[in-house]
Motif scaffolding. Structure first.
Motif, mmCIF file in Angstrom:
data_model
loop_
_atom_site.group_PDB
_atom_site.id
_atom_site.type_symbol
_atom_site.label_atom_id
_atom_site.label_comp_id
_atom_site.label_asym_id
_atom_site.label_seq_id
_atom_site.Cartn_x
_atom_site.Cartn_y
_atom_site.Cartn_z
ATOM 1 N N ASN A 120 0.803 -1.220 0.000
ATOM 2 C CA ASN A 120 0.000 0.000 0.000
ATOM 3 C C ASN A 120 0.838 1.274 0.000
ATOM 4 N N ASP A 121 2.174 1.113 -0.134
ATOM 5 C CA ASP A 121 3.066 2.275 -0.224
ATOM 6 C C ASP A 121 2.843 3.275 0.911
ATOM 7 N N LEU A 122 2.729 2.747 2.120
ATOM 8 C CA LEU A 122 2.561 3.615 3.283
ATOM 9 C C LEU A 122 3.916 4.097 3.788
ATOM 10 N N THR A 123 3.897 5.163 4.559
ATOM 11 C CA THR A 123 5.090 5.561 5.301
ATOM 12 C C THR A 123 5.007 4.929 6.685
ATOM 13 N N ILE A 124 6.123 4.893 7.385
ATOM 14 C CA ILE A 124 6.116 4.285 8.718
ATOM 15 C C ILE A 124 5.255 5.089 9.684
ATOM 16 N N THR A 125 5.165 6.410 9.433
ATOM 17 C CA THR A 125 4.323 7.256 10.284
ATOM 18 C C THR A 125 2.851 6.912 10.089
ATOM 19 N N ASP A 126 2.473 6.629 8.840
ATOM 20 C CA ASP A 126 1.078 6.279 8.546
ATOM 21 C C ASP A 126 0.672 4.956 9.192
ATOM 22 N N LEU A 127 1.620 4.058 9.318
ATOM 23 C CA LEU A 127 1.310 2.670 9.624
ATOM 24 C C LEU A 127 0.503 2.511 10.909
#
Length: 645
Positions: free
Chosen positions: A427-434
């Motif tokens: 899903n091409d998330l950033t670690i902050t989004d996770l």
């Protein structure tokens, strides 16, 4: 340029010159930058400046190359944390990048280590994936390298991560591309001081030249005979061309050694003079008299070698117990000067040797500290504690969730952690989004019960973060131990135990700044792991010993396969750098050097018959005496003139 041999007072010279600028010339401290290679050296420099100036208010910027660049990046990227990953995590990310590249159709027979070495060299030479030089990745289609390098950089970027080489690499990119940042940095630092100049690599060389452009002064100090970090990209040629880069520069030589005896210096000169082609030869001298010989001790096996070293150490400290009967304690010794365990260092070429020595000596009761980059945090519980703090502070990477999956209650399974990673990448998330996205949207492939457990797991992390808000770093560590499953594995009531006490003590340096604490741990070098003022024998590689000194130095494994180290080949890749490394090891000693080796041992998975190192054979036989230690108890160690040649 100050050319300063070992023990000639490099740190004192540098700090005295800085003091002269501050006090005699009235230059403000904020205009001065001093950079070196280890936190230990930087701390020593700051301590000496404080002792001289009496205050920290006017101190210049003093730190390592990497800590300086880390500070600059934090000032640029203020909207996101700067997270530095240790080498182990870098390797995991490169494995992941290689796996993704292969899934996308890459066909390559190379493993991750090949691409890791290529990426490290590229960054040291300021080459990104969009412009790597083919010469940096030999024996490979350059497209393979670009593909893996690109995937790796993408994984770093999405998790706001930086590897060790990125610190200088990204700082230099900012200097080249950001005119405002460049102007601000160059206008601030008008006087640059560089310690250990012989160890700089291309990126550091470019950084120094950029900072010194149109500045008031540049003072570099170092010793080309101690250039030993070729594997990190360092190149002695930058030292040699200093006067070409800076025409009219003054060159000063320091040749009075204040550390070692004349015998040690004479033996060291006989070792290094074989390498002194291409630059002027000079000899060090000392006013310290001492023993007229260096020692050699051979043993039947590597274990016998370690036992013999332990017996000699115990004898020199007076045989104060420590299972002396296991070693067959020697009653008397030719060395009548009683010593403490902290007076001794055992140096070796490879880390595997260090672990073996540590195991044998510790089993016999000899107190030791192993100075390897990972050894301090080898305890699994401490590693989990640090990772948990990283996750709570937002300084984590994707792998960290798997590492703490059983640290807090409730935990998650390995399968859940793997599915979380797959979902994240897809899903091409950033670690902050996770952490927040998982609490709003279900992770594909997880059952409802696993999803609920993951939700609770992430919620507990969030709660812990709220509970420790406003605590000092030490208070945070203690709270996390008490309120997680670590409480059953780390005993806070027994903080005298190593290495927990060392970690808690170390955290005191950072007050309430957990991000600085975590970043500093990532930047620690081998030499920084030697605890000061502890009664233990120091075990470390020759590389890690750089800049340190000990009364008595054992150099273990002085055989023809490891000194110089041949890496399974018939000859070493860089014979002269190996010679310089051995020179560094010998010149760590103040009073006594003892070379030891086994007649046979295991190397590269096979048993070998060993001969004495050719570097030791470069020393005149009149400067060498043979030590023999008998295994039966109450046997004196004999010392006689060498007859090996």
């Amino acid at each position: 340029m100050i050319v300063a041999g070992p023990g000639t007072g490099k740190t004192l010279t540098l700090t005295q010159r800085i003091t002269h600028f501050l006090l005699d010339q009235g230059i403000p401290g904020e205009r001065i930058l001093a950079v070196t290679f280890t936190n230990k050296a930087a701390r020593e420099m700051r301590t000496r400046l404080v002792e001289t100036l009496g205050t920290e208010n006017s101190l210049p910027e003093v730190g390592t190359f990497h800590s300086f660049c880390f500070k600059q990046l934090k000032s640029i990227f203020t909207d996101q944390p700067i997270r530095i990953i240790p080498d182990k995590d870098r390797d995991l990310l490169i494995k992941e990048a290689l796996s993704r590249a292969r899934s996308a159709g890459l066909s390559s027979s190379h493993d991750y280590r090949f691409f890791r070495d290529c990426i490290v060299r590229a960054k040291q030479n300021l080459q990104g994936p969009e412009d790597p030089a083919k010469t940096l990745c030999k024996h490979s289609d350059n497209r393979e390298f670009i593909t893996v390098y690109t995937y790796y950089q993408d994984l770093l970027k999405r998790q706001f991560l930086y590897d060790f080489e990125d610190l200088i690499f990204v700082t230099m990119r900012q200097l080249e591309q950001d005119a405002s940042f460049r102007k601000q940095l160059l206008s601030r630092y008008r006087h640059i001081f560089v310690d250990e100049y012989q160890d700089i690599n291309y990126g550091q060389y470019c950084l120094i030249k950029a900072l010194a452009a149109n500045n008031g002064s540049l003072c570099a100090i170092g010793d080309p005979d101690q250039s030993i970090y070729g594997f990190r990209g360092s190149d002695r040629r930058y030292f040699d061309r200093f006067t070409t880069d800076f025409p009219g520069a003054t060159v000063i030589r320091l040749i009075n050694n204040y550390r070692s005896t004349n015998t040690i210096l004479e033996a060291a000169y006989q070792i290094i003079e074989q390498d002194r082609t291409g630059h002027n030869s000079f000899r060090l001298y000392s006013e310290i008299n001492g023993e007229r010989t260096l020692g050699i001790m051979k043993a039947a096996s590597e274990k016998a070698e370690a036992v013999a070293i332990g017996r000699l150490i115990e004898n020199m400290v007076g045989g104060t117990g420590f299972h002396s009967i296991d070693f067959g304690k020697v009653e008397t010794d030719t060395d009548t000067n009683p010593r403490s365990f902290s007076d001794f260092a055992i140096l070796y070429r490879t880390n595997r040797q260090g672990q073996h020595l540590y195991d044998v000596l510790s089993a016999a009761g000899i107190p030791c500290q192993l100075a390897q980059r990972d050894s301090w945090m080898d305890q699994k519980e401490l590693a989990e504690l640090i990772v948990l703090l990283s996750v709570i502070e937002g300084s984590s990477n994707l792998k960290d969730f798997e590492r703490i999956r059983k640290t807090i209650h409730p935990g998650i399974s390995r399968k859940t952690a793997q599915q979380l990673k797959d979902w994240y990448l897809k899903n091409d998330l950033t670690i902050t989004d996770l952490r927040y996205t998982v609490r709003q949207f279900p992770v594909a492939g997880l059952t409802r019960s696993r999803q609920e457990r993951l939700y609770t797991f992430l919620g507990r992390i969030h709660t812990l973060g709220n509970e420790i808000e406003g605590f000092s770093v030490k208070e945070k560590l203690r709270y996390l131990i008490k309120n997680t499953r670590l409480s059953g594995r780390l005993n806070l009531d027994d903080e005298t135990r190593e290495p927990l006490q060392r970690l808690l003590d170390y955290s005191l340096h950072f007050g309430y700044d957990a991000h600085a604490f975590l970043s500093d741990l990532a930047l620690i070098q081998d030499a920084d792991r030697v605890a000061d003022n502890v009664e233990k024998v120091a075990l470390m590689s020759m590389h890690a010993s750089k800049g340190l000194e000990f009364a008595v130095v054992f150099i273990s494994g002085c055989d023809h396969q490891r000194v110089p180290y041949c890496r399974g080949k018939s000859a070493p890749e860089d014979l002269e750098e190996e010679r310089r490394l051995f020179y560094v090891a010998v010149t760590r000693a103040q009073e006594k050097v003892i070379f030891t080796y086994a007649l046979q041992g295991r190397l590269f998975g096979r048993m070998h018959q060993f001969e004495l190192s050719p570097f030791v054979k470069n020393i005149e036989k009149k400067l060498l005496a043979e030590y023999t230690v008998q295994m039966p108890a109450h046997q004196k160690p004999n010392q006689e003139q060498m007859q090996l040649f």
